[in-house]
Design an enzyme around this catalytic site. Structure first.
Site, PDB file in Angstrom:
ATOM      1  N   ASP A  31       0.850  -1.191   0.000  1.00  0.00           N
ATOM      2  CA  ASP A  31       0.000   0.000   0.000  1.00  0.00           C
ATOM      3  C   ASP A  31       0.890   1.247   0.000  1.00  0.00           C
ATOM      4  O   ASP A  31       1.886   1.326   0.715  1.00  0.00           O
ATOM      5  CB  ASP A  31      -0.919  -0.003   1.232  1.00  0.00           C
ATOM      6  CG  ASP A  31      -2.068   0.978   1.098  1.00  0.00           C
ATOM      7  OD1 ASP A  31      -3.216   0.527   1.012  1.00  0.00           O
ATOM      8  OD2 ASP A  31      -1.811   2.205   1.071  1.00  0.00           O
ATOM      9  N   ASN A  87     -12.980  -3.321   2.626  1.00  0.00           N
ATOM     10  CA  ASN A  87     -14.044  -2.319   2.684  1.00  0.00           C
ATOM     11  C   ASN A  87     -14.961  -2.530   1.486  1.00  0.00           C
ATOM     12  O   ASN A  87     -14.490  -2.669   0.357  1.00  0.00           O
ATOM     13  CB  ASN A  87     -13.446  -0.906   2.627  1.00  0.00           C
ATOM     14  CG  ASN A  87     -12.603  -0.585   3.848  1.00  0.00           C
ATOM     15  OD1 ASN A  87     -12.993  -0.887   4.977  1.00  0.00           O
ATOM     16  ND2 ASN A  87     -11.443   0.031   3.633  1.00  0.00           N
ATOM     17  N   GLN A  94     -14.361   2.549   1.314  1.00  0.00           N
ATOM     18  CA  GLN A  94     -13.749   2.056   0.071  1.00  0.00           C
ATOM     19  C   GLN A  94     -13.514   3.223  -0.870  1.00  0.00           C
ATOM     20  O   GLN A  94     -14.460   3.896  -1.285  1.00  0.00           O
ATOM     21  CB  GLN A  94     -14.626   0.992  -0.601  1.00  0.00           C
ATOM     22  CG  GLN A  94     -13.942   0.401  -1.840  1.00  0.00           C
ATOM     23  CD  GLN A  94     -14.727  -0.711  -2.519  1.00  0.00           C
ATOM     24  OE1 GLN A  94     -15.806  -1.100  -2.075  1.00  0.00           O
ATOM     25  NE2 GLN A  94     -14.176  -1.214  -3.616  1.00  0.00           N
ATOM     26  N   VAL A  96     -11.063   2.907  -3.636  1.00  0.00           N
ATOM     27  CA  VAL A  96     -10.754   2.383  -4.974  1.00  0.00           C
ATOM     28  C   VAL A  96     -11.779   1.303  -5.307  1.00  0.00           C
ATOM     29  O   VAL A  96     -11.876   0.284  -4.609  1.00  0.00           O
ATOM     30  CB  VAL A  96      -9.320   1.820  -5.036  1.00  0.00           C
ATOM     31  CG1 VAL A  96      -9.024   1.298  -6.436  1.00  0.00           C
ATOM     32  CG2 VAL A  96      -8.298   2.876  -4.623  1.00  0.00           C
ATOM     33  N   HIS A 100     -10.447  -5.386  -3.265  1.00  0.00           N
ATOM     34  CA  HIS A 100      -9.113  -5.580  -2.697  1.00  0.00           C
ATOM     35  C   HIS A 100      -9.206  -5.980  -1.247  1.00  0.00           C
ATOM     36  O   HIS A 100     -10.119  -5.579  -0.529  1.00  0.00           O
ATOM     37  CB  HIS A 100      -8.240  -4.327  -2.845  1.00  0.00           C
ATOM     38  CG  HIS A 100      -8.859  -3.062  -2.316  1.00  0.00           C
ATOM     39  ND1 HIS A 100      -9.824  -2.366  -2.998  1.00  0.00           N
ATOM     40  CD2 HIS A 100      -8.645  -2.375  -1.172  1.00  0.00           C
ATOM     41  CE1 HIS A 100     -10.182  -1.295  -2.309  1.00  0.00           C
ATOM     42  NE2 HIS A 100      -9.486  -1.280  -1.175  1.00  0.00           N
ATOM     43  N   HIS A 102      -7.006  -5.731   2.195  1.00  0.00           N
ATOM     44  CA  HIS A 102      -5.855  -5.186   2.911  1.00  0.00           C
ATOM     45  C   HIS A 102      -5.293  -6.307   3.782  1.00  0.00           C
ATOM     46  O   HIS A 102      -6.038  -6.948   4.528  1.00  0.00           O
ATOM     47  CB  HIS A 102      -6.279  -4.043   3.842  1.00  0.00           C
ATOM     48  CG  HIS A 102      -6.863  -2.856   3.146  1.00  0.00           C
ATOM     49  ND1 HIS A 102      -6.134  -1.693   2.938  1.00  0.00           N
ATOM     50  CD2 HIS A 102      -8.092  -2.616   2.634  1.00  0.00           C
ATOM     51  CE1 HIS A 102      -6.917  -0.794   2.333  1.00  0.00           C
ATOM     52  NE2 HIS A 102      -8.105  -1.331   2.135  1.00  0.00           N
TER      53      HIS A 102
END
Ligand code: AMP
Length: 114
Positions: A31, A87, A94, A96, A100, A102
């Site tokens: 990240d 998220n 969220q 993006v 995904h 994390h």
């Protein structure tokens, strides 16, 4: 055509990323704004905006992603000591709109999450 997300641009090699794991279906990279000493994002290469957009047709991909979490953890040497966060939706943070996970490790992580 809709503008590419930053993650699609990483998949397409248009912007750099510190990639820690890659296979046919997914990619994991550090990240850019880490919230823990280890903070990696695992994404499918397929463009799926949110977890809510996964369908039965993504059954195999969903399993593949979960198994890839473990591979990423092993690669990073954080087995048994990491948290996975996803998220879903702008309301919970969220930013993006490309699915995904994390993967966070390396410091105490509070519970419940904020
Ligand atoms: P979320 O808020 O769950 O959508 O998380 C998006 C994450 O993407 C944030 O933690 C950002 O720091 C991260 N991010 C955004 N742009 C990049 C980038 N170019 N490379 C790596 N991580 C990024």
């Amino acid at each position: 055509m809709a503008e590419k997300t930053v993650f699609k641009r990483i998949i397409d090699g248009e912007i750099p990323a510190d990639i820690v794991y890659e296979d046919e279906h997914c990619l994991a990279f550090r990240d850019i704004n880490p919230r823990a000493p280890t903070h990696v994002l695992l994404i499918p290469k397929a463009e799926i905006p949110t977890l809510d957009d996964l369908s039965e047709a993504d059954h195999a991909l969903a399993g593949h992603l979960l198994l890839a979490v473990g591979k990423v953890a092993k690669t990073l040497g954080i087995e048994g000591a990491y948290r996975v966060v996803a998220n879903c939706g702008a309301e919970v943070g969220q930013e993006v709109m490309h699915v995904h996970f994390h993967v966070l490790a390396g410091r105490p992580l509070g519970w419940p999450p904020g």
